[in-house]
Design an enzyme around this catalytic site. Structure first.
Site, mmCIF file in Angstrom:
data_model
loop_
_atom_site.group_PDB
_atom_site.id
_atom_site.type_symbol
_atom_site.label_atom_id
_atom_site.label_comp_id
_atom_site.label_asym_id
_atom_site.label_seq_id
_atom_site.Cartn_x
_atom_site.Cartn_y
_atom_site.Cartn_z
ATOM 1 C CE LYS A 174 32.298 40.343 40.743
ATOM 2 N NZ LYS A 174 33.734 40.245 40.787
ATOM 3 C CE LYS A 242 36.213 47.003 43.344
ATOM 4 N NZ LYS A 242 36.961 46.162 42.397
#
Lengths: 300, 300
Positions: A174, A242
C-alpha cells in the site's frame, strides 16, 4: 467459507460499505465502532452490535479492522477489552487499515501469542470501490491463511493479490502504491501548470496526454478536478502525508533513498503549512501553481 | 483535402510508416531524406524521390518533417537548398519533430516571410502508433490552418488535438507530455524497488497497483520490461534527456520551477554517465536500483 461468522471493527466511510457487503453475502456479522450510531445502523440491518473488540472476538472466526491509522489499530488490539486478550485460537484478524508496517508486525506477534492468524490487507479504491466490491486488496501474511480467506476478500475486492508472506507485506504494498500515486500527481501537476504558464489550454493538454504513454489514473480521475478548481476530498493531503511518512521511515530503515517520494512529501507538507491539509491530495497542484504564479484551470 | 500533394522529409523509424500512410490514402507524395535507401524504398512504392528539401517544396502543398532534433530541423529549413528559400506561398509546413519550442518559433518566422504557413505537431505513440495511424498528435499554430490540415493529420493520428494558436504550442505540449512520462517512470521505479527491497514480489506489486489510482501507462507498458530486465529501446534515455532539457530551458525562461522534472533529468544524466544513455528510458529504474542496492526483477 460459506456462513462463517465475521466481525468488523471500524465502521467509517470505508468500513460501513465493506461490512454491509459481508452481511449481504450471508455471513453472520458482529460489529463494533468507537461511535455508536454506525453500530446501530448495521444492527438494524441484521448485524450483532458489540460493545468492545473483545466481544467481537468472542463471536467471530474472521475479524476485519478498517481504521484511520496505527494508533487506532493498536488501541483496538492492545487497549482495554482489545483483541490481544480475546482472539480465539485459529481465528483470523484481517487489518485493512493503511497501516505502518511496523505496527502490523506488532499486531501479528500478538495474534501468534493467542494461536490466531493475521493478514494485513490494505485496500485501494475509495468508498465507491468499497460499495461496489471492486477494491484492489494487497494482502500480506501466510499464503495458506490468505487462500482460506480469499473468498471473503473477494466479496470486497475486484483485484485480490497476495504480495508477500511476512506480516506487513500488505502495508508495504500500500505504501508503494501511495508512492506511485503521489509521484504521478506531481507529474500531472507539473505538466499541466507548465502548459498553462506557456499559454496552452490545460484541458486540451490533458486530453492529448491521456491518449499516449503519459496516461494515468491521476490524469483520468484528478485532471477534471484541477481544471475546475475542485479540491473537495476524496483522499486527503493529510492521509497521504501519513502514508508517505511511513514509506520514508521504512526506506530509512532499509537504507534506501526515495527522492521522488521525498519531494512529494515536502510539497504535501507545504500544503499543510498553508492550511490545506484537509483538501483532496491532488491539491499538490496548488503547490506547483504557487511556485509558477499561474493556475491550470480550463479556459473559457 | 483529397488528392492534395504532400511532401515528407525525414524517413526514419517514425517518418517511414507515416509517409506510407499518406501515400496509401491516395496523396501524391514527394520524399527526401539524408540517407538515400529510405528514399528509394518509398519511390519503389510510388513516391517521387527528391534530392533536397527545396525540391520537395516545389512539388508539394503540405510538407511534413519528422526529424531527430532541432539542428536537423534547422538544417532542412535554413540549410543549403532548404525550405526557407523554396516554400510556395500558401503552402504549409507541419513539423512533427519533438522540437525545441524556440526552434519552432524561428521556423514559423521563416515560413511567414515566404507567405507560407506553419504548424508544429509533435506526436506520441512510438513506431507502432505510426504504423497503425493511432498517434496522439499535439498541434500548435493558427486554428484555421490546423482545421484545413486536420484530414491529413487524421490519416496519421487517432487523437489529433489543437493545443494552442502560437508557433511552438505543439512542442510545449510534447514537452509537458514528456515531463509527465518521466515523472511517472520515476514513480513506478521507486514503488517497485521499494517493494522489492522490503521483500515483496515486484510482479505481484505491479499487478495490484495497476488495479487502482496508481495505474499508468508507465506501469502497463514498462513494468514487464523492468521485471524481466529488458532495457532495449523503445524511447531512449538520451532522447528523453533532450526533451527534459528543452522543458527546463522553457521553464527557466518562464521563471517557474519544475522540481519533479529536474529530479528526473538528473537521474537520466546519471544513466548517461554510466554509459546507459542508449537504453530504453525506463532504465531510470536502474538509477533507483543502484541507490537501493537491489533489483526489481520478477521472482522465480
Amino acid at each position: 467459507m460459506p456462513g462463517i461468522s465475521v466481525g468488523f471493527i471500524g465502521l467509517g466511510l470505508m468500513g460501513r460499505p465493506m461490512s454491509r457487503r459481508l452481511l449481504a453475502a450471508g455471513h453472520p456479522l458482529a460489529v463494533a465502532n468507537r461511535s455508536r450510531p454506525s453500530v446501530d445502523a448495521l444492527a438494524a440491518e441484521g448485524a450483532a452490535a458489540c460493545a468492545s473488540p473483545a466481544e467481537v472476538a468472542e463471536r467471530a472466526e474472521v475479524i476485519f479492522t478498517m481504521l484511520p491509522d496505527a494508533p487506532q489499530v493498536e488501541e483496538v488490539v492492545f487497549g482495554p477489552e482489545g483483541l490481544a486478550g480475546a482472539m480465539k485460537p485459529g481465528s483470523v484478524l484481517i487489518d485493512c487499515t493503511s497501516n505502518d508496517p511496523r505496527s502490523a508486525e506488532r499486531v501479528a506477534g500478538a495474534m501468534a501469542e493467542r494461536g490466531a492468524h493475521f493478514l494485513d490487507a490494505p485496500v485501494s479504491g475509495a468508498p465507491e470501490g468499497a460499495e461496489g466490491g471492486t477494491l484492489a486488496i494487497m494482502a500480506g501474511g501466510p499464503k495458506e491463511v490468505f487462500e482460506r480467506c480469499r473468498p471473503l476478500l473477494e466479496i470486497l475486492g475486484g483485484k485480490v493479490v497476495h504480495v508477500g508472506e511476512s506480516a506487513g507485506a500488505g502495508c508495504i504494498a500500500k505504501l508503494a502504491n501511495q508512492i506511485l500515486v503521489g509521484v504521478t500527481f506531481l507529474g500531472v501537476s507539473e505538466a499541466l501548470v507548465f502548459g498553462a504558464k506557456a499559454g496552452l489550454d490545460p484541458a486540451a493538454l490533458a486530453e492529448v496526454m491521456s491518449a499516449g504513454l503519459a496516461r494515468c489514473g491521476a490524469l483520468e480521475v484528478k485532471a477534471p478536478k484541477i481544471l475546475s478548481g475542485d479540491f473537495q476530498p476524496g483522499g486527503k493531503v493529510s492521509s497521504h502525508i501519513k502514508d508517505l511518512r511511513y514509506a520514508l521511515a521504512k526506506a530509512e530503515e532499509m537504507e534506501m533513498p526515495l527522492p521522488g517520494a521525498s519531494l512529494v512529501a515536502e510539497l504535501f507538507d507545504s500544503l499543510r503549512a498553508a492550511g490545506e491539509g484537509e483538501l483532496d491530495h491532488i491539491a499538490i497542484v496548488r503547490a506547483i501553481e504557487r511556485m509558477a504564479g499561474v493556475e491550470a484551470r480550463a479556459k473559457g
